[in-house]
Motif scaffolding. Structure first.
Motif, short mmCIF file in Angstrom:
data_model
loop_
_atom_site.label_atom_id
_atom_site.label_comp_id
_atom_site.label_asym_id
_atom_site.label_seq_id
_atom_site.Cartn_x
_atom_site.Cartn_y
_atom_site.Cartn_z
N ASP A 1 0.82 -1.21 0.00
CA ASP A 1 0.00 0.00 0.00
C ASP A 1 0.85 1.26 0.00
O ASP A 1 0.50 2.25 -0.63
CB ASP A 1 -0.92 0.03 1.23
CG ASP A 1 -2.00 -1.03 1.14
OD1 ASP A 1 -2.29 -1.48 0.02
OD2 ASP A 1 -2.54 -1.40 2.19
N ASN A 2 1.95 1.28 0.72
CA ASN A 2 2.79 2.46 0.82
C ASN A 2 3.94 2.45 -0.18
O ASN A 2 4.93 3.15 -0.02
CB ASN A 2 3.35 2.59 2.23
CG ASN A 2 2.26 2.81 3.24
OD1 ASN A 2 1.27 3.46 2.95
ND2 ASN A 2 2.41 2.25 4.44
N GLY A 3 3.82 1.64 -1.21
CA GLY A 3 4.86 1.59 -2.23
C GLY A 3 5.99 0.64 -1.90
O GLY A 3 6.92 0.49 -2.68
N GLY A 4 5.95 -0.02 -0.76
CA GLY A 4 6.98 -0.98 -0.40
C GLY A 4 6.82 -2.28 -1.16
O GLY A 4 5.77 -2.56 -1.74
N ILE A 5 7.86 -3.07 -1.17
CA ILE A 5 7.82 -4.34 -1.88
C ILE A 5 7.68 -5.46 -0.87
O ILE A 5 8.39 -5.49 0.13
CB ILE A 5 9.11 -4.53 -2.69
CG1 ILE A 5 9.30 -3.34 -3.59
CG2 ILE A 5 9.12 -5.85 -3.40
CD1 ILE A 5 9.27 -3.55 -5.03
N SER A 6 6.77 -6.35 -1.12
CA SER A 6 6.57 -7.52 -0.27
C SER A 6 6.61 -8.76 -1.17
O SER A 6 6.57 -8.67 -2.39
CB SER A 6 5.23 -7.45 0.45
OG SER A 6 5.20 -6.37 1.34
N TYR A 7 6.62 -9.91 -0.54
CA TYR A 7 6.66 -11.17 -1.26
C TYR A 7 5.58 -12.08 -0.70
O TYR A 7 5.26 -12.02 0.48
CB TYR A 7 8.03 -11.84 -1.11
CG TYR A 7 9.16 -10.96 -1.56
CD1 TYR A 7 9.50 -10.88 -2.90
CD2 TYR A 7 9.86 -10.18 -0.65
CE1 TYR A 7 10.52 -10.04 -3.33
CE2 TYR A 7 10.89 -9.35 -1.07
CZ TYR A 7 11.21 -9.29 -2.41
OH TYR A 7 12.21 -8.46 -2.83
N VAL A 8 5.03 -12.93 -1.55
CA VAL A 8 4.05 -13.91 -1.11
C VAL A 8 4.38 -15.25 -1.76
O VAL A 8 4.74 -15.31 -2.94
CB VAL A 8 2.61 -13.46 -1.43
CG1 VAL A 8 2.38 -13.33 -2.92
CG2 VAL A 8 1.60 -14.40 -0.82
N CYS A 9 4.31 -16.30 -0.96
CA CYS A 9 4.54 -17.65 -1.46
C CYS A 9 3.23 -18.15 -2.06
O CYS A 9 2.21 -18.18 -1.38
CB CYS A 9 4.99 -18.56 -0.33
SG CYS A 9 5.18 -20.29 -0.84
N THR A 10 3.27 -18.54 -3.33
CA THR A 10 2.06 -19.01 -3.97
C THR A 10 1.78 -20.48 -3.63
O THR A 10 0.73 -21.00 -4.00
CB THR A 10 2.13 -18.82 -5.49
OG1 THR A 10 3.26 -19.50 -6.00
CG2 THR A 10 2.21 -17.35 -5.84
N ALA A 11 2.69 -21.11 -2.94
CA ALA A 11 2.48 -22.50 -2.53
C ALA A 11 1.76 -22.59 -1.19
O ALA A 11 0.80 -23.34 -1.04
CB ALA A 11 3.81 -23.24 -2.46
N CYS A 12 2.20 -21.78 -0.21
CA CYS A 12 1.61 -21.89 1.14
C CYS A 12 0.88 -20.63 1.59
O CYS A 12 0.20 -20.64 2.61
CB CYS A 12 2.67 -22.27 2.16
SG CYS A 12 3.82 -20.94 2.59
N GLY A 13 1.05 -19.52 0.87
CA GLY A 13 0.36 -18.28 1.23
C GLY A 13 1.09 -17.38 2.20
O GLY A 13 0.62 -16.29 2.51
N HIS A 14 2.26 -17.79 2.67
CA HIS A 14 3.04 -16.98 3.60
C HIS A 14 3.48 -15.69 2.91
O HIS A 14 3.84 -15.71 1.74
CB HIS A 14 4.26 -17.78 4.07
CG HIS A 14 5.15 -17.03 5.00
ND1 HIS A 14 4.82 -16.81 6.31
CD2 HIS A 14 6.36 -16.44 4.81
CE1 HIS A 14 5.79 -16.12 6.89
NE2 HIS A 14 6.74 -15.89 6.00
N ASN A 15 3.41 -14.56 3.60
CA ASN A 15 3.89 -13.30 3.02
C ASN A 15 4.87 -12.63 3.96
O ASN A 15 4.82 -12.79 5.17
CB ASN A 15 2.73 -12.38 2.64
CG ASN A 15 1.85 -12.04 3.81
OD1 ASN A 15 2.15 -12.33 4.95
ND2 ASN A 15 0.73 -11.41 3.53
N TRP A 16 5.80 -11.89 3.37
CA TRP A 16 6.85 -11.20 4.13
C TRP A 16 7.38 -10.03 3.32
O TRP A 16 7.12 -9.89 2.15
CB TRP A 16 7.97 -12.17 4.53
CG TRP A 16 8.81 -12.65 3.38
CD1 TRP A 16 10.02 -12.17 2.98
CD2 TRP A 16 8.50 -13.71 2.47
NE1 TRP A 16 10.49 -12.86 1.89
CE2 TRP A 16 9.57 -13.82 1.56
CE3 TRP A 16 7.43 -14.58 2.33
CZ2 TRP A 16 9.60 -14.75 0.54
CZ3 TRP A 16 7.46 -15.51 1.30
CH2 TRP A 16 8.53 -15.58 0.42
#
Length: 57
Positions: A41-56
């Motif tokens: 939302d604030n322009g930062g970059i995040s990652y999400v695992c498409t296998a288990c749904g974990h995000n960081w």
């Protein structure tokens, strides 16, 4: 249409596997390499695992 989508996915996966950059993300939770980069939302970059749904970030 679905066959065309599968052809495009195969093309993209082939290009990704021939890329010369050794950096490859993996999920810290399950270890999967199926990781997507998302814009926060604030322009930062995040990652999400498409296998288990974990995000960081």
């Amino acid at each position: 249409m679905p066959a065309r989508i599968l052809e495009e996915v195969d093309h993209l996966l082939g290009a990704a596997s021939t890329r010369r950059t050794p950096t490859r993300l993996s999920c810290p939770s399950c270890g999967s390499a199926h990781v997507a980069q998302v814009l926060g939302d604030n322009g930062g970059i995040s990652y999400v695992c498409t296998a288990c749904g974990h995000n960081w970030s």
